[in-house]
Enzyme design. Structure first.
Site, PDB file in Angstrom:
ATOM      1  N   LYS A 155     -20.916 -33.414  45.091  1.00 42.57           N
ATOM      2  CA  LYS A 155     -22.271 -33.728  45.559  1.00 42.57           C
ATOM      3  C   LYS A 155     -23.028 -34.676  44.631  1.00 42.57           C
ATOM      4  CE  LYS A 155     -23.065 -29.191  47.681  1.00 42.57           C
ATOM      5  NZ  LYS A 155     -23.298 -29.332  49.093  1.00 42.57           N
ATOM      6  N   GLU A 200     -32.379 -29.877  42.386  1.00 39.43           N
ATOM      7  CA  GLU A 200     -33.075 -30.633  43.438  1.00 39.43           C
ATOM      8  C   GLU A 200     -34.431 -30.028  43.728  1.00 39.43           C
ATOM      9  OE1 GLU A 200     -30.924 -30.921  47.102  1.00 39.43           O
ATOM     10  OE2 GLU A 200     -29.475 -32.355  46.287  1.00 39.43           O
ATOM     11  N   HIS A 243     -25.263 -20.546  57.377  1.00 32.50           N
ATOM     12  CA  HIS A 243     -24.590 -21.839  57.222  1.00 32.50           C
ATOM     13  C   HIS A 243     -23.495 -22.067  58.257  1.00 32.50           C
ATOM     14  CE1 HIS A 243     -27.030 -22.395  53.727  1.00 32.50           C
ATOM     15  NE2 HIS A 243     -26.645 -21.213  53.276  1.00 32.50           N
ATOM     16  N   ARG A 261     -14.745 -36.667  58.098  1.00 29.20           N
ATOM     17  CA  ARG A 261     -13.855 -36.220  59.171  1.00 29.20           C
ATOM     18  C   ARG A 261     -14.599 -36.300  60.494  1.00 29.20           C
ATOM     19  NH1 ARG A 261     -16.256 -31.438  57.002  1.00 29.20           N
ATOM     20  NH2 ARG A 261     -17.605 -30.560  58.621  1.00 29.20           N
TER      21      ARG A 261
HETATM   22  C1  MV4 Z   1     -31.419 -27.953  50.605  1.00 27.88           C
HETATM   23  C2  MV4 Z   1     -32.439 -27.206  51.230  1.00 27.88           C
HETATM   24  C3  MV4 Z   1     -33.729 -27.427  50.804  1.00 27.88           C
HETATM   25  N1  MV4 Z   1     -33.981 -28.323  49.825  1.00 27.88           N
HETATM   26  N2  MV4 Z   1     -31.725 -28.839  49.630  1.00 27.88           N
HETATM   27  C4  MV4 Z   1     -27.732 -25.663  52.573  1.00 27.88           C
HETATM   28  C5  MV4 Z   1     -26.278 -26.033  52.594  1.00 27.88           C
HETATM   29  C6  MV4 Z   1     -26.177 -27.442  52.097  1.00 27.88           C
HETATM   30  N3  MV4 Z   1     -25.472 -28.267  53.032  1.00 27.88           N
HETATM   31  C7  MV4 Z   1     -27.586 -27.903  51.903  1.00 27.88           C
HETATM   32  N4  MV4 Z   1     -28.448 -26.808  52.153  1.00 27.88           N
HETATM   33  C8  MV4 Z   1     -29.784 -26.908  51.898  1.00 27.88           C
HETATM   34  N5  MV4 Z   1     -30.141 -27.807  50.944  1.00 27.88           N
HETATM   35  C9  MV4 Z   1     -32.973 -29.000  49.274  1.00 27.88           C
HETATM   36  N6  MV4 Z   1     -33.237 -29.862  48.294  1.00 27.88           N
HETATM   37  C10 MV4 Z   1     -32.097 -26.299  52.239  1.00 27.88           C
HETATM   38  C11 MV4 Z   1     -30.757 -26.156  52.578  1.00 27.88           C
HETATM   39  C12 MV4 Z   1     -30.477 -25.221  53.637  1.00 27.88           C
HETATM   40  C13 MV4 Z   1     -29.908 -25.645  54.837  1.00 27.88           C
HETATM   41  C14 MV4 Z   1     -29.571 -26.982  55.072  1.00 27.88           C
HETATM   42  C15 MV4 Z   1     -29.006 -27.377  56.253  1.00 27.88           C
HETATM   43  C16 MV4 Z   1     -28.773 -26.442  57.249  1.00 27.88           C
HETATM   44  C17 MV4 Z   1     -29.074 -25.111  57.050  1.00 27.88           C
HETATM   45  C18 MV4 Z   1     -29.647 -24.700  55.849  1.00 27.88           C
HETATM   46  C19 MV4 Z   1     -29.968 -23.365  55.657  1.00 27.88           C
HETATM   47  C20 MV4 Z   1     -30.511 -22.961  54.473  1.00 27.88           C
HETATM   48  C21 MV4 Z   1     -30.760 -23.891  53.462  1.00 27.88           C
END
Ligand code: MV4
Length: 624
Positions: A116, A200, A235, A293
């Site tokens: 990441k 972050e 997720h 993908r």
């Molecule tokens: C975040 C966020 C809030 N702020 N980053 C969750 C898995 C990963 N793909 C990124 N995720 C998140 N990153 C910042 N800076 C909240 C999430 C997040 C989330 C993101 C996408 C879809 C579902 C989610 C569920 C909880 C938290």
């Protein structure tokens, strides 16, 4: 173009790839594990080769075995699908070494997007917006805490090797930082053997908006618009749509152009997805990660563009240019996809296994499915069994289409999340397009109400009528298509189990039973009713062969099941209604209570034991 390809995957995506390959005149080689012998993808392919036992590690993840199969069968290319080897750079490299085209990006591109922090650095340099934070190499606790302070609380600590929400900690205030960091690093080390983290700024109430991109080997790159995948649970995506609701065209264009910058920077070839996190209020968006993908939710993009993304993958992989330029890519109407999972929302979403007894697809929907009737859903793989995809002229029409598709889908033999999905499409904030990643948790009461899966009086009547029809030899039942009527002098009380509860229903002569607007499926003693998107599972309770009933103090297993807990000992004194034991059957837990005050006379079962239909579970002797 290739003449033969191997599909290094299973389930619905393997079937999906075979379908396009066939339409293009390309022969297909399927691979399968012991658990998938005779699976739908095996039946569809031109050739199918066994690659090992059920465990993925010993079959679908065996890159060496799969490459050998490709060589032996003369496949010129391998499509990895999603999951398994699809984002494994060593596998992409091994294909190249073996002279087999990997239908996907280069090993270098997979590698560049694998961590990441590195991915964010590359994107930031290319001018793609990233979430403010700390990406540095210094990993000591003091530095990380100072950087978190600079970013400003709340912050997220994320493992650079993380994925699927693992290795992520929210820190609301400085005093919580040290503990959260330790826990995050410990989890990251255990899960990914890499405890590097980044910091972050935490985006509250974000949306998950991702852009479908494509690149070719001639340096061209395009975006195929965006998808909103905010509706997730732990997720795991549940509903996806395209385009993302409520976004001004200016934002949509900015998203697409940012994503194409990423493609050009990476000289990216084949299908990819750029995932952004978007502030649901301001529509400000930030790069999160790139998935190198084809994704599960690609069909919603196919619906709004009218394109076949697997065909594009095959064309690009064989060296052709992208079929269309940016301004030639359509965006028509609105599409939804729901993921039908073999899981029980009423029982903590536990994955379910079993054999599909009935599977009727609505005509109006596209179904990308891994299963047909008589197919088995096992514990070995992902519980997603089908995707239901629809398209409408606009979002409102698309919602109506999906409501209809969910009402018309009939699947029995296994518990699914169908009713949960139907409830989403009825929820008023969802209908308004008010979606973010907290939607499912916030609306749990609407999506999983107390009467979820519960039969009403008419359901019980309809089920009882159906159940007694053969008893009556057909003569005493009058059927005009939508209504059943019992004739003669007839009265019978039946007992059904529904969500772990016993429900009695007495049906008698003269009763007219509306089956209109209900679809009722009978599989032996299991009756499933589909009514307005609800799925009501009933099991006809028939007392054991010796005729003993609970009221007589002898409790007989109504069907095969498992003893979950035994709360009393032989000889114990019990009071009326005292819980005695818990049995699980049909994915339901039933608490068996004392019918009267007395002592435990016989107790032939123990916790964890499987019991057969009709087996004695417990008997009570009435208090003198
Ligand atoms: C975040 C966020 C809030 N702020 N980053 C969750 C898995 C990963 N793909 C990124 N995720 C998140 N990153 C910042 N800076 C909240 C999430 C997040 C989330 C993101 C996408 C879809 C579902 C989610 C569920 C909880 C938290």
């Amino acid at each position: 173009m290739f003449t033969k390809i191997l599909i290094a995957n299973r389930g619905e995506i393997a079937c999906r790839i075979i379908q396009t390959a066939r339409a293009m005149g390309i022969a297909t080689v399927a691979v399968y594990s012991d658990a998938d012998k005779g699976a739908r993808h095996v039946r569809l392919a031109d050739e199918a080769i066994r690659i090992g036992p059920a465990a993925s590690r010993e079959s679908y993840l065996r890159g060496d075995t799969i490459i050998n199969v490709a060589k032996k069968t003369g496949a010129e290319a391998i499509h990895p699908g999603y999951g398994f080897l699809s984002e494994n750079e060593d596998f992409a490299k091994a294909c190249q070494t073996a002279g087999i085209k990997f239908i996907g990006p280069s090993a270098e591109a997979i590698n560049a997007m694998g961590l990441k922090d590195k991915a964010k650095e590359i994107m930031s340099a290319a001018g793609v917006p990233i979430v403010p934070g700390y990406l540095g190499a210094k990993q000591d606790a003091a530095t990380l805490k100072t950087e978190a302070g600079k970013v400003g609380y709340p912050v997220l600590i994320k493992a650079v090797a993380g994925g699927g929400g693992k290795g992520m900690r929210l820190v609301e205030a400085e005093k919580e930082f040290d503990e959260a960091l330790t826990a995050c690093k410990r989890e990251a080390m255990a899960s990914f053997s890499n405890d590097h983290v980044m910091i972050e700024k935490y985006i509250t109430k974000p949306r998950h908006v991702e852009v479908q991109v494509f690149g070719d080997s001639h340096g061209n790159g395009v975006y195929l618009h965006e998808r909103d995948c905010s509706l997730q649970r732990r997720h795991q995506k549940v509903v996806e749509e395209a385009p993302a609701p409520g976004l001004p065209d200016k934002i949509r264009k900015a998203l697409g152009e940012a994503a194409v910058k990423a493609v050009k920077t990476l000289k990216y070839e084949n299908a990819g997805t750029i995932e952004f996190i978007m502030d649901s209020k301001t529509h400000e968006f930030f790069f999160m990660e790139m998935n190198t993908r084809l994704q599960v939710e690609h069909p919603v993009t196919e619906m709004i563009t009218g394109l076949d993304l697997v065909e594009w993958q095959l064309r690009v992989a064989s060296g052709e240019k992208l079929p269309l330029a940016q301004d030639e890519i359509p965006c028509d109407g609105h599409a939804f996809e729901v993921r039908l999972y073999a899981e029980d929302p009423a029982n903590q979403f536990l994955p379910q296994t079993g054999t599909i007894a009935t599977f009727l697809h609505p005509d109006s929907a596209r179904i990308d499915s891994a299963v047909e009737e008589d197919d088995v859903v096992s514990i070995h793989y992902d519980p997603m069994i089908a995707k239901i995809i629809i398209h409408g002229m606009d979002r409102d029409e698309a919602i109506e289409e999906m409501q209809a598709a969910l009402e018309d889908t009939v699947l029995t033999g296994i518990v699914t999340n169908q009713e949960f999905l139907a409830n989403i499409f009825r929820q008023k904030d969802f209908i308004k397009g008010d979606v973010d990643t907290g939607f499912i948790a916030r609306h749990e009461k609407d999506l999983l109400p107390d009467d979820y899966g519960m039969a009403d009086e008419d359901d019980l009547r309809a089920a009882a009528t159906l159940a007694v029809t053969p008893d009556l030899g057909g003569n005493d039942v009058w059927d005009n298509g939508d209504n059943w009527r019992l004739n003669g002098s007839f009265s019978k009380t039946l007992t059904f189990l529904n969500r772990g509860q016993k429900k009695n229903i007495t049906i008698g002569a003269g009763a007219t039973l509306k089956t209109l607007d209900r679809t009722i499926v009978e599989d032996g003693n299991d009756i499933t009713i589909f009514r307005d998107g609800r799925v009501i599972r009933l099991h006809r309770y028939i007392p054991g062969a010796d005729g003993a009933e609970q009221g007589e103090g002898r409790v007989i297993a109504p069907m095969p099941g498992k003893i979950i807990d035994v709360m009393v000992k032989k000889g114990a004194t019990v009071t009326k209604d005292q819980p005695l034991l818990i049995m699980e059957a049909m994915k339901m837990q039933m608490t068996i209570r004392a019918a009267f005050a007395g002592t435990v006379d016989e107790l032939p079962v123990t916790a964890g034991q499987q019991v057969a239909d009709g087996a004695l579970l417990i008997s009570l002797a009435e208090a003198a």
